[in-house]
Design a protein around this motif. Structure first.
Motif, PDB file in Angstrom:
ATOM      1  N   ARG A  32      27.185 -55.046  -1.639  1.00 46.86           N
ATOM      2  CA  ARG A  32      26.604 -54.073  -2.584  1.00 46.86           C
ATOM      3  C   ARG A  32      27.542 -53.854  -3.772  1.00 46.86           C
ATOM      4  O   ARG A  32      27.127 -53.824  -4.926  1.00 46.86           O
ATOM      5  CB  ARG A  32      26.345 -52.757  -1.824  1.00 46.86           C
ATOM      6  CG  ARG A  32      26.001 -51.557  -2.678  1.00 46.86           C
ATOM      7  CD  ARG A  32      27.250 -50.654  -2.797  1.00 46.86           C
ATOM      8  NE  ARG A  32      27.021 -49.512  -3.654  1.00 46.86           N
ATOM      9  CZ  ARG A  32      27.760 -49.259  -4.739  1.00 46.86           C
ATOM     10  NH1 ARG A  32      28.731 -50.056  -5.137  1.00 46.86           N
ATOM     11  NH2 ARG A  32      27.516 -48.195  -5.463  1.00 46.86           N
ATOM     12  N   ASP A  33      28.857 -53.757  -3.491  1.00 42.77           N
ATOM     13  CA  ASP A  33      29.830 -53.507  -4.563  1.00 42.77           C
ATOM     14  C   ASP A  33      29.840 -54.647  -5.589  1.00 42.77           C
ATOM     15  O   ASP A  33      29.886 -54.408  -6.796  1.00 42.77           O
ATOM     16  CB  ASP A  33      31.238 -53.368  -3.978  1.00 42.77           C
ATOM     17  CG  ASP A  33      31.413 -52.073  -3.193  1.00 42.77           C
ATOM     18  OD1 ASP A  33      30.516 -51.208  -3.274  1.00 42.77           O
ATOM     19  OD2 ASP A  33      32.442 -51.932  -2.502  1.00 42.77           O
ATOM     20  N   ASP A  58      22.881 -46.871  -4.796  1.00 47.17           N
ATOM     21  CA  ASP A  58      22.876 -47.320  -3.396  1.00 47.17           C
ATOM     22  C   ASP A  58      21.455 -47.506  -2.875  1.00 47.17           C
ATOM     23  O   ASP A  58      21.167 -48.451  -2.144  1.00 47.17           O
ATOM     24  CB  ASP A  58      23.611 -46.308  -2.509  1.00 47.17           C
ATOM     25  CG  ASP A  58      25.112 -46.333  -2.763  1.00 47.17           C
ATOM     26  OD1 ASP A  58      25.564 -47.241  -3.489  1.00 47.17           O
ATOM     27  OD2 ASP A  58      25.822 -45.449  -2.254  1.00 47.17           O
ATOM     28  N   GLN A  66      28.552 -53.041   2.444  1.00 42.86           N
ATOM     29  CA  GLN A  66      29.143 -52.251   1.358  1.00 42.86           C
ATOM     30  C   GLN A  66      29.826 -53.175   0.334  1.00 42.86           C
ATOM     31  O   GLN A  66      29.681 -53.002  -0.872  1.00 42.86           O
ATOM     32  CB  GLN A  66      30.176 -51.272   1.942  1.00 42.86           C
ATOM     33  CG  GLN A  66      30.885 -50.403   0.910  1.00 42.86           C
ATOM     34  CD  GLN A  66      29.965 -49.375   0.252  1.00 42.86           C
ATOM     35  OE1 GLN A  66      29.149 -48.746   0.920  1.00 42.86           O
ATOM     36  NE2 GLN A  66      30.078 -49.223  -1.065  1.00 42.86           N
TER      37      GLN A  66
END
Ligand code: HEM
Length: 438
Positions: A238-239, A197, A235
């Protein structure tokens, strides 16, 4: 039913135990008695077809193994509309025409990566997995990240992803153990995800402020809309990035590491590969036009993934009761499908212990059940990176073998062990001997 009472044994000798269970089941649908749970083990191609295709809606990806994986790579490891959205993005990115258009650029990037490695040729042994990871990552970064990630960031990312995927093995093997019950690897998995992350979120924020780039997965994700027309949040972006890295790097680097092990232990097969590369390439640098001619090399790679099935287990959960081949399957159970075991069924793959690339010749492939070879899974979740992998592996193998002979320096035979993928039990140390020097 196989009686196997002690989870401890699975923890101690996971792959050996799993292989023994497969041998004892001999293609029959089997319940494995692990005391706390009794997953079904399915290995026959017909049974696998039922679960992964014919009645796939009853066998989604759920459970304790998929949960942590979703935490690492997001909903591409799940089901439902978010999975479909993600799969669509990957399919576009990795489509035949898209890959054809980047193959020569990929070849040049790989040649650079092999060039860096060449500086250490003939000297001390190098860690094959680490070096293959660098070469594979360079190609992915150049082609799909439009240079958004620096090589240093990529190294950090690779380390963190490696730790995460290495820590998840017992969750794959014991997918029914609740997350509240700690298993080896849980803690390192969590801190590795945090490290991932820390690299990716700043990149996403930066990309949102900058310009979109063609063929760049970050731009594609930022521009994607879901069914309701909403953009993906940070998110979700990012995934997608992490999924691409995780699915595309570790699998390919591991497969190539096994390739050097196989060539080292099968000199006659290695000689045929070397001759083919020599004949097809001569002194030309490998590129798109050579790939269709590297037939034997491709068969070696296919057989490689039969024996060393990098994706060794495909767990599912049954929703409702079902019957497969006369055997009642209870709803709410864990179903273990294993390419590794299916690839070792004697009646499907005669003499499965023999490494024989000719199994994949046109004549010998005819009539083989579609679900007998599952290196890339099957059905709705079938690997979207198959073509990308095959092109990349052929390019890396031919680029490297045109100039070098990888010699494995480990003292003992190298055995596989289970993590998220099937990896060598010890670090594979290779020396690259320049061609022509004996
Ligand atoms: C040796 C190389 C590879 C192997 C053995 C492999 C194996 C697999 C397997 C077995 C599945 C099915 C999982 C399931 O049914 O639950 C899968 C799915 C997937 N693979 Fe690969 N893979 C490889 C390379 C790649 C590459 C290079 C990429 C991307 C660049 C990739 C991206 C994916 C993605 C995104 C999925 C999820 C598909 C979905 O659930 O819809 N894979 N892979």
């Amino acid at each position: 039913m196989l009686s196997f009472r002690h989870v401890r044994k699975v923890l101690r000798e996971p792959l050996e135990t799993f292989e023994r269970l497969g041998q004892e089941a001999n293609g029959e649908i089997t319940r494995v008695n692990l005391g706390v749970s009794r997953p079904y083990l399915l290995t026959r191609p017909e049974h696998v077809q039922h679960v992964l295709r014919d009645n796939a809606a009853n066998y989604p990806r759920e459970g304790m193994m998929w949960k942590p994986l979703t935490r690492l790579v997001g909903e591409i490891a799940g089901e439902g509309s978010e999975w479909a959205l993600n799969r669509g993005i990957f399919q576009r990115l990795l489509s035949g025409p898209n890959i054809a258009s980047v193959t020569d650029e990929m070849a040049r990037t790989i040649a650079e990566g092999v060039g860096h490695l060449a500086e250490r040729a003939g000297g001390d042994p190098v860690d094959s997995q680490a070096e293959m990871t660098r070469i594979v990552q360079r190609a992915i970064i150049r082609i799909f990240f439009g240079g958004r990630i620096s090589l240093t960031e990529a190294d950090h990312l690779a380390d963190a992803i490696r730790t995460a995927t290495r820590s998840i093995g017992f969750r794959m093997l014991l997918p029914f153990v609740p997350l509240s019950v700690p298993l080896p690897g849980d803690r390192s998995f969590k801190s590795a995800v945090r490290a991932v992350d820390e690299v990716i979120f700043p990149l996403v924020e930066e990309a949102r402020r900058g310009e979109a780039k063609e063929r760049d997965i970050v731009s594609m994700l930022i521009e994607t809309k879901d069914e309701q027309g909403r953009s993906l949040n940070d998110q979700q972006v990012r995934d997608g990035v992490v999924a691409m890295f995780t699915a595309g790097t570790e699998t390919t680097a591991t497969a190539l590491t096994w390739l050097w092990v196989v060539l080292d232990s099968h000199p006659e097969i290695a000689d045929r590969v070397y001759s083919e590369i020599d004949e097809v390439l001569g002194t030309e640098a490998p590129g798109r036009s050579h790939l269709p001619e590297l037939r034997y090399t491709k068969m070696v790679i296919q057989e490689l993934l039969r024996v060393y099935s990098v994706g060794w287990v495909i767990p599912r959960t049954s929703v409702a009761d079902d019957v497969i081949d006369g055997v009642k399957i209870k709803g709410g159970s864990t179903i273990l499908i294993s390419p590794y075991l299916t690839h070792r069924l004697h009646d499907v793959w005669p003499h499965p212990e023999v490494f024989d690339p000719e199994r994949f010749s046109h004549s010998r492939s005819k009539g083989r059940h579609r679900f007998a070879y599952m290196a890339f899974g099957a059905g709705a979740h079938q690997c979207v990176g198959t073509l990308f992998f095959t092109v990349e592996a052929q390019l890396i193998a031919s680029t490297l073998l045109q100039r070098f002979r990888p010699v494995v320096r480990n003292e003992n035979p190298i055995k596989p062990q289970v993590r998220l993928t099937l990896i060598p039990k010890e670090q594979v140390q290779i020396v690259l001997e320049p061609v022509g020097r004996s």
